[in-house]
Scaffold this motif. Structure first.
Motif, PDB file in Angstrom:
ATOM      1  N   GLY A   1       9.028  -1.934  -1.437  1.00 36.78           N
ATOM      2  CA  GLY A   1       9.722  -2.708  -2.462  1.00 36.78           C
ATOM      3  C   GLY A   1      10.621  -3.773  -1.870  1.00 36.78           C
ATOM      4  N   ARG A   2      11.341  -3.425  -0.807  1.00 34.80           N
ATOM      5  CA  ARG A   2      12.199  -4.418  -0.150  1.00 34.80           C
ATOM      6  C   ARG A   2      11.365  -5.554   0.431  1.00 34.80           C
ATOM      7  N   ALA A   3      10.202  -5.209   0.997  1.00 34.91           N
ATOM      8  CA  ALA A   3       9.318  -6.238   1.557  1.00 34.91           C
ATOM      9  C   ALA A   3       8.821  -7.169   0.459  1.00 34.91           C
ATOM     10  N   ALA A   4       8.481  -6.605  -0.703  1.00 33.51           N
ATOM     11  CA  ALA A   4       7.998  -7.421  -1.822  1.00 33.51           C
ATOM     12  C   ALA A   4       9.087  -8.373  -2.315  1.00 33.51           C
ATOM     13  N   LEU A   5      10.312  -7.871  -2.429  1.00 39.45           N
ATOM     14  CA  LEU A   5      11.414  -8.728  -2.861  1.00 39.45           C
ATOM     15  C   LEU A   5      11.679  -9.842  -1.853  1.00 39.45           C
ATOM     16  N   ALA A   6      11.623  -9.498  -0.559  1.00 35.16           N
ATOM     17  CA  ALA A   6      11.852 -10.499   0.484  1.00 35.16           C
ATOM     18  C   ALA A   6      10.782 -11.584   0.461  1.00 35.16           C
ATOM     19  N   ALA A   7       9.562 -11.223   0.014  1.00 34.44           N
ATOM     20  CA  ALA A   7       8.469 -12.193  -0.053  1.00 34.44           C
ATOM     21  C   ALA A   7       8.482 -12.981  -1.354  1.00 34.44           C
ATOM     22  N   GLY A   8       9.445 -12.687  -2.245  1.00 33.02           N
ATOM     23  CA  GLY A   8       9.568 -13.444  -3.480  1.00 33.02           C
ATOM     24  C   GLY A   8       8.850 -12.854  -4.674  1.00 33.02           C
ATOM     25  N   TYR A   9       8.370 -11.610  -4.557  1.00 35.13           N
ATOM     26  CA  TYR A   9       7.691 -10.982  -5.684  1.00 35.13           C
ATOM     27  C   TYR A   9       8.706 -10.334  -6.624  1.00 35.13           C
ATOM     28  N   CYS A  10       8.321 -10.203  -7.876  1.00 32.85           N
ATOM     29  CA  CYS A  10       9.116  -9.448  -8.835  1.00 32.85           C
ATOM     30  C   CYS A  10       8.157  -8.718  -9.770  1.00 32.85           C
ATOM     31  N   GLY A  11       8.675  -7.783 -10.529  1.00 31.65           N
ATOM     32  CA  GLY A  11       7.805  -7.011 -11.402  1.00 31.65           C
ATOM     33  C   GLY A  11       7.324  -5.745 -10.728  1.00 31.65           C
ATOM     34  N   ASN A  12       6.144  -5.274 -11.104  1.00 33.40           N
ATOM     35  CA  ASN A  12       5.618  -4.003 -10.637  1.00 33.40           C
ATOM     36  C   ASN A  12       4.495  -4.206  -9.621  1.00 33.40           C
ATOM     37  N   ILE A  13       4.417  -3.276  -8.698  1.00 32.47           N
ATOM     38  CA  ILE A  13       3.352  -3.262  -7.689  1.00 32.47           C
ATOM     39  C   ILE A  13       2.359  -2.161  -8.050  1.00 32.47           C
ATOM     40  N   ARG A  14       1.097  -2.466  -7.929  1.00 33.82           N
ATOM     41  CA  ARG A  14       0.074  -1.432  -8.120  1.00 33.82           C
ATOM     42  C   ARG A  14      -0.235  -0.794  -6.772  1.00 33.82           C
ATOM     43  N   LEU A  15      -0.225   0.529  -6.727  1.00 34.62           N
ATOM     44  CA  LEU A  15      -0.579   1.267  -5.517  1.00 34.62           C
ATOM     45  C   LEU A  15      -1.866   2.050  -5.770  1.00 34.62           C
ATOM     46  N   GLU A  16      -2.818   1.857  -4.893  1.00 31.05           N
ATOM     47  CA  GLU A  16      -4.109   2.531  -5.010  1.00 31.05           C
ATOM     48  C   GLU A  16      -4.274   3.480  -3.828  1.00 31.05           C
ATOM     49  N   GLU A  17      -4.430   4.758  -4.109  1.00 28.38           N
ATOM     50  CA  GLU A  17      -4.572   5.765  -3.054  1.00 28.38           C
ATOM     51  C   GLU A  17      -6.049   6.002  -2.767  1.00 28.38           C
ATOM     52  N   HIS A  18      -6.383   6.120  -1.474  1.00 25.67           N
ATOM     53  CA  HIS A  18      -7.765   6.316  -1.052  1.00 25.67           C
ATOM     54  C   HIS A  18      -7.916   7.722  -0.451  1.00 25.67           C
ATOM     55  N   PHE A  19      -8.805   8.490  -1.046  1.00 27.82           N
ATOM     56  CA  PHE A  19      -9.040   9.857  -0.599  1.00 27.82           C
ATOM     57  C   PHE A  19     -10.420   9.961   0.037  1.00 27.82           C
ATOM     58  N   LEU A  20     -10.512  10.781   1.055  1.00 24.95           N
ATOM     59  CA  LEU A  20     -11.783  11.075   1.698  1.00 24.95           C
ATOM     60  C   LEU A  20     -11.856  12.582   1.907  1.00 24.95           C
ATOM     61  N   ASN A  21     -12.894  13.189   1.357  1.00 22.75           N
ATOM     62  CA  ASN A  21     -13.046  14.650   1.429  1.00 22.75           C
ATOM     63  C   ASN A  21     -11.810  15.364   0.884  1.00 22.75           C
ATOM     64  N   GLY A  22     -11.258  14.817  -0.201  1.00 19.81           N
ATOM     65  CA  GLY A  22     -10.131  15.452  -0.851  1.00 19.81           C
ATOM     66  C   GLY A  22      -8.786  15.239  -0.183  1.00 19.81           C
ATOM     67  N   ARG A  23      -8.724  14.403   0.838  1.00 19.82           N
ATOM     68  CA  ARG A  23      -7.473  14.171   1.560  1.00 19.82           C
ATOM     69  C   ARG A  23      -7.070  12.704   1.473  1.00 19.82           C
ATOM     70  N   LEU A  24      -5.783  12.486   1.191  1.00 18.18           N
ATOM     71  CA  LEU A  24      -5.253  11.133   1.131  1.00 18.18           C
ATOM     72  C   LEU A  24      -5.292  10.504   2.522  1.00 18.18           C
ATOM     73  N   LYS A  25      -5.879   9.291   2.617  1.00 16.18           N
ATOM     74  CA  LYS A  25      -6.019   8.646   3.923  1.00 16.18           C
ATOM     75  C   LYS A  25      -5.195   7.363   4.034  1.00 16.18           C
ATOM     76  N   THR A  26      -5.289   6.476   3.043  1.00 19.04           N
ATOM     77  CA  THR A  26      -4.535   5.217   3.078  1.00 19.04           C
ATOM     78  C   THR A  26      -4.076   4.858   1.669  1.00 19.04           C
ATOM     79  N   VAL A  27      -3.188   3.877   1.602  1.00 18.10           N
ATOM     80  CA  VAL A  27      -2.701   3.359   0.331  1.00 18.10           C
ATOM     81  C   VAL A  27      -2.810   1.841   0.366  1.00 18.10           C
TER      82      VAL A  27
END
Length: 279
Positions: A240-266
């Motif tokens: 969130g701090r990075a987004a504000l520093a880059a000039g963004y406002c509002g909401n960020i969408r986060l998409e989680e990526h699972f492989l074999n039932g385990r969270l790997k990246t966002v």
């Protein structure tokens, strides 16, 4: 995005062999050759030096060498796809998807929500020609291999062995999990040393952190649409701090990526307000 929305995707890496592998994979999936172009170049040079607000710019205006990497300028076709240097870059870009190095195999030791984009992500900025800075690029490339970011080489370090919520020192093997054979293991001793050694190596280098990287990407595009692939344990407040520093406002969408039932990246989506997802 639907393919009808995208006229062309520009893929950037400092390793031409990885670009050749990517072109081969794109052909296997039946992607038309005119939809992809592969550029051998330092990504920071492309985002910070070659584009400004979506349009091509002179790299020297941002402190980069005016001369591109001469060895990367050679153009070839692999499976019908063009591979070459920055001369092949299109006149404008509308959005950026970036999957930066995360700082070593032990990013998991930062804790479940402890990976800070400012403190833990450091990427070397090479403002000379690649021909004059082979050692610097080699160090950057070695960090990329250890981090598992955007890599498909078979010599990558292996996946985590512990519980997905544990502070393991293993590599997030989202990409090399698709290999046909078993992945090699990461020793805990190596994992304990990697990030601290990386930070020492960067002490005397010109580098950007994950906060500045987001700002650079936003300023490079015309739409400010940036997709940011991050470790699963990224601290959301630091994002969130990075987004504000880059000039963004509002909401960020986060998409989680699972492989074999385990969270790997966002993946974080920035560039528009995703408040409708809250309703």
């Amino acid at each position: 995005l639907p393919s009808t929305y995208v006229s062309q995707v520009v893929c950037v890496d400092i390793d031409r062999n990885k670009l050749r592998n990517a072109a081969h994979n794109a052909a296997l999936y039946g992607i038309p050759p005119d939809k992809l172009i592969f550029i051998e170049c330092n990504t920071l040079r492309v985002l910070e030096g070659c584009y400004r607000h979506g349009r091509r710019a002179d790299p020297s205006d941002s402190g980069y060498s005016r001369e591109p990497n001469l060895s990367a300028a050679a153009v070839e076709r692999v499976e019908g796809f063009l591979i070459g240097g920055e001369d092949l870059l299109p006149p404008h870009i509308d959005a950026v998807f970036m999957d930066p190095p995360w700082g070593g195999v032990d990013y998991g030791t930062c804790g479940k929500h402890g990976y800070d984009l400012e403190k833990n992500m450091k990427i070397i900025r090479d403002k000379g020609t690649n021909d004059d800075n082979d050692a610097s690029l080699a160090r950057t490339n070695s960090v990329r291999k250890l981090s598992g970011a955007s890599s498909c080489e078979e010599d990558l370090l292996g996946p985590e062995e512990q519980d997905p919520d544990a502070n393991s020192g293993g590599l997030d093997a989202f990409f090399d999990a698709f290999d046909t054979g078993p992945a090699p293991k990461v020793s805990r001793k190596l994992a304990a040393k990697t990030m601290s050694q990386t930070m020492r190596d960067l002490a005397n280098e010109d580098w950007v952190d994950g906060v500045e990287l987001l700002k650079i990407a936003a300023e490079a595009t015309r739409s400010r649409m940036v997709l940011y692939d991050l470790p699963k344990n990224t601290n959301k407040e630091s994002l969130g701090r990075a987004a504000l520093a880059a000039g963004y406002c509002g909401n960020i969408r986060l998409e989680e990526h699972f492989l074999n039932g385990r969270l790997k990246t966002v993946t974080a989506y920035l560039g528009t307000d995703f408040s409708e997802l809250l309703n």
